[in-house]
Design a protein around this motif. Structure first.
Motif, PDB file in Angstrom:
ATOM      1  N   GLY A 157       1.317  -1.286   0.090  1.00  0.00           N
ATOM      2  CA  GLY A 157       0.077  -0.037   0.198  1.00  0.00           C
ATOM      3  C   GLY A 157       1.094   1.183   0.470  1.00  0.00           C
ATOM      4  N   GLN A 158       2.210   1.294   0.115  1.00  0.00           N
ATOM      5  CA  GLN A 158       2.618   2.197   0.606  1.00  0.00           C
ATOM      6  C   GLN A 158       3.678   2.871  -0.834  1.00  0.00           C
ATOM      7  OE1 GLN A 158       1.837   4.624   3.219  1.00  0.00           O
ATOM      8  NE2 GLN A 158       0.457   3.398   3.504  1.00  0.00           N
ATOM      9  N   LEU A 159       3.736   1.975  -1.801  1.00  0.00           N
ATOM     10  CA  LEU A 159       4.477   2.224  -3.165  1.00  0.00           C
ATOM     11  C   LEU A 159       4.702   3.832  -3.435  1.00  0.00           C
ATOM     12  CD1 LEU A 159       4.507  -0.905  -5.066  1.00  0.00           C
ATOM     13  CD2 LEU A 159       5.753  -0.251  -3.430  1.00  0.00           C
ATOM     14  N   TYR A 160       5.993   4.330  -3.591  1.00  0.00           N
ATOM     15  CA  TYR A 160       6.708   5.649  -3.770  1.00  0.00           C
ATOM     16  C   TYR A 160       5.946   5.747  -5.357  1.00  0.00           C
ATOM     17  CZ  TYR A 160       8.448  10.254  -3.641  1.00  0.00           C
ATOM     18  OH  TYR A 160       9.504  10.515  -3.973  1.00  0.00           O
ATOM     19  N   GLY A 161       5.589   7.005  -4.886  1.00  0.00           N
ATOM     20  CA  GLY A 161       5.807   8.400  -6.541  1.00  0.00           C
ATOM     21  C   GLY A 161       5.736   6.996  -8.415  1.00  0.00           C
ATOM     22  N   GLN A 162       6.337   6.876  -9.151  1.00  0.00           N
ATOM     23  CA  GLN A 162       6.104   5.608 -10.292  1.00  0.00           C
ATOM     24  C   GLN A 162       5.639   4.859  -9.788  1.00  0.00           C
ATOM     25  OE1 GLN A 162       8.900   9.227 -12.164  1.00  0.00           O
ATOM     26  NE2 GLN A 162       8.847   7.207 -13.934  1.00  0.00           N
ATOM     27  N   CYS A 163       6.257   4.185  -8.449  1.00  0.00           N
ATOM     28  CA  CYS A 163       5.982   3.002  -8.806  1.00  0.00           C
ATOM     29  C   CYS A 163       4.706   2.689  -8.159  1.00  0.00           C
ATOM     30  CB  CYS A 163       6.887   2.064  -7.215  1.00  0.00           C
ATOM     31  SG  CYS A 163       8.771   2.060  -8.444  1.00  0.00           S
ATOM     32  N   THR A 164       3.358   3.581  -7.901  1.00  0.00           N
ATOM     33  CA  THR A 164       2.335   3.834  -7.261  1.00  0.00           C
ATOM     34  C   THR A 164       0.915   2.370  -8.041  1.00  0.00           C
ATOM     35  OG1 THR A 164       1.588   5.528  -7.934  1.00  0.00           O
ATOM     36  CG2 THR A 164       2.545   5.565  -5.270  1.00  0.00           C
ATOM     37  N   PRO A 165       0.998   2.524  -9.209  1.00  0.00           N
ATOM     38  CA  PRO A 165       0.547   1.564 -10.101  1.00  0.00           C
ATOM     39  C   PRO A 165       0.531   0.320  -9.653  1.00  0.00           C
ATOM     40  CG  PRO A 165       1.160   3.290 -11.896  1.00  0.00           C
ATOM     41  CD  PRO A 165       2.646   3.328 -10.425  1.00  0.00           C
ATOM     42  N   TRP A 166       1.548  -0.711  -8.575  1.00  0.00           N
ATOM     43  CA  TRP A 166       1.873  -1.582  -8.912  1.00  0.00           C
ATOM     44  C   TRP A 166       1.485  -1.868  -7.785  1.00  0.00           C
ATOM     45  CZ3 TRP A 166       5.152   0.914 -12.360  1.00  0.00           C
ATOM     46  CH2 TRP A 166       4.944   0.285 -13.148  1.00  0.00           C
ATOM     47  N   LYS A 167       1.011  -1.074  -6.697  1.00  0.00           N
ATOM     48  CA  LYS A 167       0.964  -1.589  -4.949  1.00  0.00           C
ATOM     49  C   LYS A 167      -0.588  -2.610  -4.930  1.00  0.00           C
ATOM     50  CE  LYS A 167      -3.170   2.689  -4.399  1.00  0.00           C
ATOM     51  NZ  LYS A 167      -3.852   1.653  -4.244  1.00  0.00           N
ATOM     52  N   ASP A 168      -1.262  -2.893  -5.347  1.00  0.00           N
ATOM     53  CA  ASP A 168      -1.969  -3.640  -4.756  1.00  0.00           C
ATOM     54  C   ASP A 168      -1.912  -4.898  -5.554  1.00  0.00           C
ATOM     55  OD1 ASP A 168      -4.012  -1.747  -5.178  1.00  0.00           O
ATOM     56  OD2 ASP A 168      -4.948  -1.882  -6.608  1.00  0.00           O
ATOM     57  N   ASN A 169      -0.570  -5.140  -5.874  1.00  0.00           N
ATOM     58  CA  ASN A 169      -0.185  -6.847  -6.405  1.00  0.00           C
ATOM     59  C   ASN A 169       1.291  -6.142  -6.577  1.00  0.00           C
ATOM     60  OD1 ASN A 169      -0.305  -9.665  -6.148  1.00  0.00           O
ATOM     61  ND2 ASN A 169      -0.727  -9.594  -8.374  1.00  0.00           N
ATOM     62  N   ALA A 170       2.497  -6.084  -5.712  1.00  0.00           N
ATOM     63  CA  ALA A 170       4.025  -6.308  -6.549  1.00  0.00           C
ATOM     64  C   ALA A 170       5.197  -7.144  -6.171  1.00  0.00           C
ATOM     65  CB  ALA A 170       3.848  -4.473  -5.712  1.00  0.00           C
ATOM     66  N   CYS A 171       6.069  -7.037  -6.805  1.00  0.00           N
ATOM     67  CA  CYS A 171       6.955  -7.383  -6.569  1.00  0.00           C
ATOM     68  C   CYS A 171       8.254  -6.928  -5.906  1.00  0.00           C
ATOM     69  CB  CYS A 171       7.187  -8.509  -7.349  1.00  0.00           C
ATOM     70  SG  CYS A 171       6.773  -9.148  -8.054  1.00  0.00           S
TER      71      CYS A 171
END
Length: 256
Positions: A44-58
Motif C-alpha cells: 500500500g505504501q509504494l512511492y511515486g511512479q511505482c504506485t500503479p503496482w501497489k495492489d500486487n507488487a514484487c
C-alpha cells in the motif's frame, strides 16, 4: 472451418495436467533477483511512479523509494555519468526500474541469468510502441558513453563511470532509433514492437491503475502461447495430436 474442427478435436483430447501447471507458473510471479520479493502481494505504501503496482507488487515500499534516487543503494548506478540527465528523460528510467522491480506480470519472459547478483532476468519483453517511442523522444538529447548499460562500466569507485577510451554523446547518436534504445540498453531485456497500448499484446510501462493493470491479460496471452508452443514441440512426430496441431494457425494455438 478446418481450424474450427481441429480446435474442437483438441478440446476433447486428453491434455496433460502439466500444461496448465506450466502456464500458471508463468503468471503472477516474481523473478529471483537482487531486490524482488519471493511472491507478489499488496504494498500500500509504494512511492511515486511505482504506485500503479501497489495492489500486487514484487517490490517493497523501500525499493520503490530507492528506484527514484540517483545512485541509490539498489545498484549504485549513476544516471548522471555524462552530466545531469534531464528530468523528462530520467522519469522513463525510473518507470523502467519500477516495472522491473515491481511487476508480477513478466513471467513469460523470465530466464536464467548468468550473474553473481541475480539468478533470473527478463528477456525480449514486448514493449508497447508508445512507451518505447516516447522514451527515445524524451531522452534523445540526454548524454551517455555506452550502448549496453548492463556491463562494461568502470566500477573502481563503487559507482559506474565511463570506461577509458569512451566519449559522451547524445542518445540520438548512441541509439539512432527507438528500437536501438529499448532493445540494446539492457541487453535485450525489451523487444521493440508495433503493438500499441490496449492491444493486449504488449507490456505497458505506463498505465492508469484505476482502470486495472493491462499487463495481467498480456502475460496470460503469452503464457498460453508459450504453453501451446511447448505442446507442439513435445507432441511425437506423426502422432494424431501433432497432425492436428499442425493444422492450427498460430492465433488459435495461443488460445489453447
Amino acid at each position: 472451418m478446418v481450424a474450427a474442427w481441429v480446435l474442437l478435436a483438441l478440446l476433447a483430447w486428453p491434455a496433460p495436467a502439466t500444461a496448465a501447471t506450466v502456464r500458471d507458473s508463468l503468471l503472477n510471479v516474481c523473478m529471483d533477483a537482487k531486490h524482488h520479493k519471493t511472491a507478489p502481494g499488496p504494498e500500500g505504501q509504494l512511492y511515486g511512479q511505482c504506485t500503479p503496482w501497489k495492489d500486487n507488487a514484487c517490490c517493497t515500499a523501500n525499493t520503490s523509494v530507492q528506484a527514484h534516487q540517483d545512485q541509490s543503494y539498489l545498484y549504485n548506478f549513476n544516471w548522471d555519468h555524462c552530466g545531469i540527465m534531464p528530468e523528462k528523460c530520467k522519469r522513463h528510467f525510473i518507470q523502467d526500474t519500477c516495472l522491473y522491480e515491481c511487476s508480477p506480470n513478466l513471467g513469460p519472459w523470465i530466464k536464467p541469468a548468468d550473474s553473481s547478483w541475480r539468478k533470473e532476468r527478463i528477456l525480449h519483453v514486448p514493449l508497447c510502441l508508445e512507451d518505447c517511442e516516447q522514451w527515445w523522444e524524451d531522452c534523445q538529447n540526454a548524454v551517455t558513453c555506452k550502448v549496453n548499460w548492463h556491463k562494461g562500466w568502470n566500477w573502481t569507485t563503487g559507482i559506474n563511470q565511463c570506461p577509458r577510451g569512451t566519449s559522451c554523446q547524445k542518445f540520438r547518436y548512441v541509439f539512432p532509433t527507438p528500437a536501438d534504445l529499448c532493445q540494446r540498453i539492457w541487453s535485450h531485456s525489451y523487444r521493440y514492437t508495433s503493438y500499441r497500448r490496449g492491444s493486449g499484446r504488449c507490456i505497458q510501462m505506463w498505465f492508469n491503475p484505476s482502470q486495472g493493470n493491462p499487463n495481467v491479460a498480456v502475460a496470460r496471452y503469452y503464457a498460453q502461447a508459450n504453453t501451446a508452443a511447448a505442446a507442439v514441440a513435445a507432441a511425437p512426430t506423426g502422432s494424431p495430436l501433432s497432425r492436428l496441431l499442425a493444422l492450427l494457425p498460430p492465433a488459435l494455438l495461443a488460445l489453447l
